[in-house]
Design a protein around this motif. Structure first.
Motif, short mmCIF file in Angstrom:
data_model
loop_
_atom_site.label_atom_id
_atom_site.label_comp_id
_atom_site.label_asym_id
_atom_site.label_seq_id
_atom_site.Cartn_x
_atom_site.Cartn_y
_atom_site.Cartn_z
N CYS A 135 0.64 -0.92 0.13
CA CYS A 135 0.15 0.46 -0.32
C CYS A 135 0.66 1.20 -0.21
O CYS A 135 1.49 1.36 1.02
N GLU A 136 0.68 1.73 -0.96
CA GLU A 136 1.54 3.27 -0.70
C GLU A 136 3.54 2.85 -1.08
O GLU A 136 3.37 4.06 -0.90
N GLY A 137 3.16 2.13 -1.67
CA GLY A 137 4.77 1.73 -1.92
C GLY A 137 5.62 1.45 -0.88
O GLY A 137 6.43 0.72 -1.12
N LYS A 138 4.84 0.48 -0.01
CA LYS A 138 5.58 -0.27 1.25
C LYS A 138 4.89 -1.72 1.26
O LYS A 138 3.51 -1.64 1.58
N GLY A 139 5.52 -2.79 2.27
CA GLY A 139 4.62 -3.90 2.19
C GLY A 139 5.28 -3.88 4.14
O GLY A 139 5.33 -3.10 4.62
N TYR A 140 3.61 -5.10 3.81
CA TYR A 140 3.09 -4.35 5.60
C TYR A 140 2.71 -6.62 5.59
O TYR A 140 2.43 -6.16 4.89
N LEU A 141 4.14 -7.08 6.59
CA LEU A 141 3.78 -8.38 7.01
C LEU A 141 2.26 -8.19 8.80
O LEU A 141 2.47 -7.82 9.18
N PHE A 142 1.13 -9.46 8.08
CA PHE A 142 0.71 -10.05 8.85
C PHE A 142 1.40 -11.37 9.64
O PHE A 142 1.19 -11.96 9.07
N LEU A 143 1.74 -11.30 10.92
CA LEU A 143 2.19 -12.17 10.94
C LEU A 143 0.47 -13.25 12.54
O LEU A 143 -0.21 -11.89 12.63
N GLY A 144 0.85 -14.19 12.84
CA GLY A 144 0.28 -15.25 13.83
C GLY A 144 -0.37 -16.76 13.34
O GLY A 144 0.38 -16.44 12.57
N SER A 145 -0.34 -17.68 14.10
CA SER A 145 -0.01 -18.65 13.95
C SER A 145 -1.86 -18.56 13.17
O SER A 145 -2.52 -17.58 13.15
N ARG A 146 -1.76 -20.35 13.07
CA ARG A 146 -3.01 -20.38 11.74
C ARG A 146 -4.10 -20.23 12.60
O ARG A 146 -4.11 -20.49 13.73
N GLY A 147 -5.50 -19.78 11.79
CA GLY A 147 -6.19 -19.66 12.36
C GLY A 147 -6.93 -17.97 13.15
O GLY A 147 -7.49 -18.18 13.84
N THR A 148 -5.82 -17.17 13.27
CA THR A 148 -5.89 -16.02 13.67
C THR A 148 -6.34 -15.25 13.07
O THR A 148 -6.21 -13.98 12.97
N GLY A 149 -6.72 -14.92 11.29
CA GLY A 149 -7.07 -14.12 10.60
C GLY A 149 -6.40 -13.08 9.78
O GLY A 149 -6.57 -12.28 9.48
N LYS A 150 -5.41 -13.82 9.45
CA LYS A 150 -4.14 -13.08 9.12
C LYS A 150 -4.54 -12.73 7.08
O LYS A 150 -5.00 -11.66 6.86
N SER A 151 -5.05 -13.85 6.77
CA SER A 151 -5.73 -13.87 5.42
C SER A 151 -7.31 -12.45 5.53
O SER A 151 -7.15 -11.95 4.88
N THR A 152 -7.82 -13.08 6.61
CA THR A 152 -9.39 -12.34 7.16
C THR A 152 -9.00 -10.50 6.86
O THR A 152 -9.53 -9.53 6.23
N HIS A 153 -7.47 -10.41 8.35
CA HIS A 153 -7.33 -9.51 7.98
C HIS A 153 -6.54 -7.82 7.05
O HIS A 153 -7.00 -7.01 5.97
N ALA A 154 -6.01 -9.23 5.44
CA ALA A 154 -5.76 -8.96 4.75
C ALA A 154 -6.55 -8.63 3.25
O ALA A 154 -6.45 -7.64 2.69
N ARG A 155 -7.34 -9.23 3.84
CA ARG A 155 -8.35 -8.95 2.85
C ARG A 155 -9.07 -7.73 2.94
O ARG A 155 -9.84 -7.13 1.97
N LEU A 156 -9.67 -7.63 4.55
CA LEU A 156 -10.12 -6.05 5.23
C LEU A 156 -9.66 -4.88 4.30
O LEU A 156 -10.30 -3.82 3.71
N TRP A 157 -8.52 -4.96 4.30
CA TRP A 157 -7.26 -4.33 3.85
C TRP A 157 -8.09 -3.81 1.99
O TRP A 157 -7.66 -2.48 1.34
N LEU A 158 -7.87 -5.08 1.56
CA LEU A 158 -8.12 -4.94 0.31
C LEU A 158 -9.32 -4.03 -0.21
O LEU A 158 -9.67 -3.26 -1.17
N GLU A 159 -10.49 -4.34 0.40
CA GLU A 159 -12.29 -3.80 0.26
C GLU A 159 -11.98 -2.53 0.82
O GLU A 159 -12.39 -1.84 0.40
N HIS A 160 -11.21 -1.65 2.12
CA HIS A 160 -11.39 -0.59 2.84
C HIS A 160 -10.02 0.05 1.77
O HIS A 160 -10.47 1.06 3.05
N VAL A 161 -9.08 0.03 2.30
CA VAL A 161 -7.76 0.45 2.42
C VAL A 161 -7.07 0.85 0.81
O VAL A 161 -7.15 -0.54 0.60
N GLU A 162 -7.69 2.16 0.19
CA GLU A 162 -7.83 1.90 -0.92
C GLU A 162 -5.95 2.45 -1.64
O GLU A 162 -5.11 2.24 -0.70
#
Length: 273
Positions: A129-156
């Motif tokens: 986003c805006e030329g930078k990369g943001y890493l989401f960490l967490g154990s399996r099932g904590t919602g990393k993919s869900t949080h990334a999807r929320l960025w894709l949907e709501h952060v231009e």
């Protein structure tokens, strides 16, 4: 990937299974390592480490080559024999799941061969986003993919870089062909803007992690795969140095959150401020 070139020698029909590597194909260049599909029996070796309760074994042959064997129902399903300098690997595969076995072998060899080059392969979901990369960490099932999807949907302007195993080198995060969920095989790279450790909660709250906290959370994301623990003996020092450098130069946060738009906006606004 991440400036490292490697080569694979295998049956033609095997390449038809691994289209995920096509975006990373290149011509020329001296390969850092070569993986060769082989046949025959598993060589004799002395067991060094066994992951208790899981079918992963690490050992050494009499000549000093490293052996990584993965069992299936008490029989060998895959055996990777690596040279002392980790520049050549021979892969013997039995049974099915050939694509998964080839992927796993390449991940092992990549981690071994690049450890001394400030390179880490870790379990994370990455967006740009805006030329930078943001890493989401967490154990399996904590919602990393869900949080990334929320960025894709709501952060231009947000784009998915990698959904499972990105590569980090010198403060830059790279896409890789190693994914489990979303087919996002992108040969892209962006400077790291921040790292976020996720945990589920009934509220949204975010705080900056101290150096020790950041290191512990990053460590868990590097070593969270059982097979990965089999390969760390010879490269642990290099990996610790790389992790120390990363947490001392890149801000890391802990986000306790709900799976909602507010969590994505809080995260974005905090780490891009």
């Amino acid at each position: 990937m991440a400036g490292h070139t490697f080569a694979v020698s295998a049956r033609e029909e095997l390449f038809a299974l691994i289209g995920n590597y096509e975006p990373f194909a290149c011509d020329g260049g001296e390969p850092l390592f070569t993986l060769i599909e082989d046949s025959g029996a598993v060589p004799e070796y002395t067991e060094v480490y066994r992951n208790e309760g899981l079918p992963y074994i690490y050992g050494r042959t009499a000549s000093g080559n490293n052996v990584y064997e993965f069992m299936e129902s008490r029989n060998s399903g895959m055996c990777l024999i690596c040279s002392k300098d980790n520049r050549e690997g021979r892969l013997i595969m039995m049974g099915g799941y050939l694509k998964e076995k080839l992927n796993r072998s390449l991940m092992i060899m990549y981690a071994l061969a690049t450890a001394g080059s400030d390179t880490l392969l870790l379990h994370a979901v990455v967006v740009s986003c805006e030329g930078k990369g943001y890493l989401f960490l967490g154990s399996r099932g904590t919602g990393k993919s869900t949080h990334a999807r929320l960025w894709l949907e709501h952060v231009e302007g947000t784009k998915l870089v990698n959904d499972d195993f990105p590569v980090v080198r010198d403060g830059v995060v790279y896409g890789s062909p190693w994914l489990c969920k979303t087919p996002c095989y992108r040969n892209v790279s962006v400077p790291i803007g921040g790292i976020v450790m996720l945990s589920q909660a009934s509220y949204n709250k975010m705080r900056r992690l101290s150096g020790i906290e950041a290191y512990v959370n990053l460590y868990e994301s590097v070593y969270n795969r059982p097979w990965y623990r089999c390969i760390t003996e010879d490269i642990a020092k290099d990996q610790r140095q790389t992790m120390n450098k990363l947490v001392s130069t890149v801000p890391m946060w802990h986000l306790e959150c709900l799976p909602d738009e507010a969590a994505a906006r809080l995260c974005h606004d905090t780490i891009t401020r």
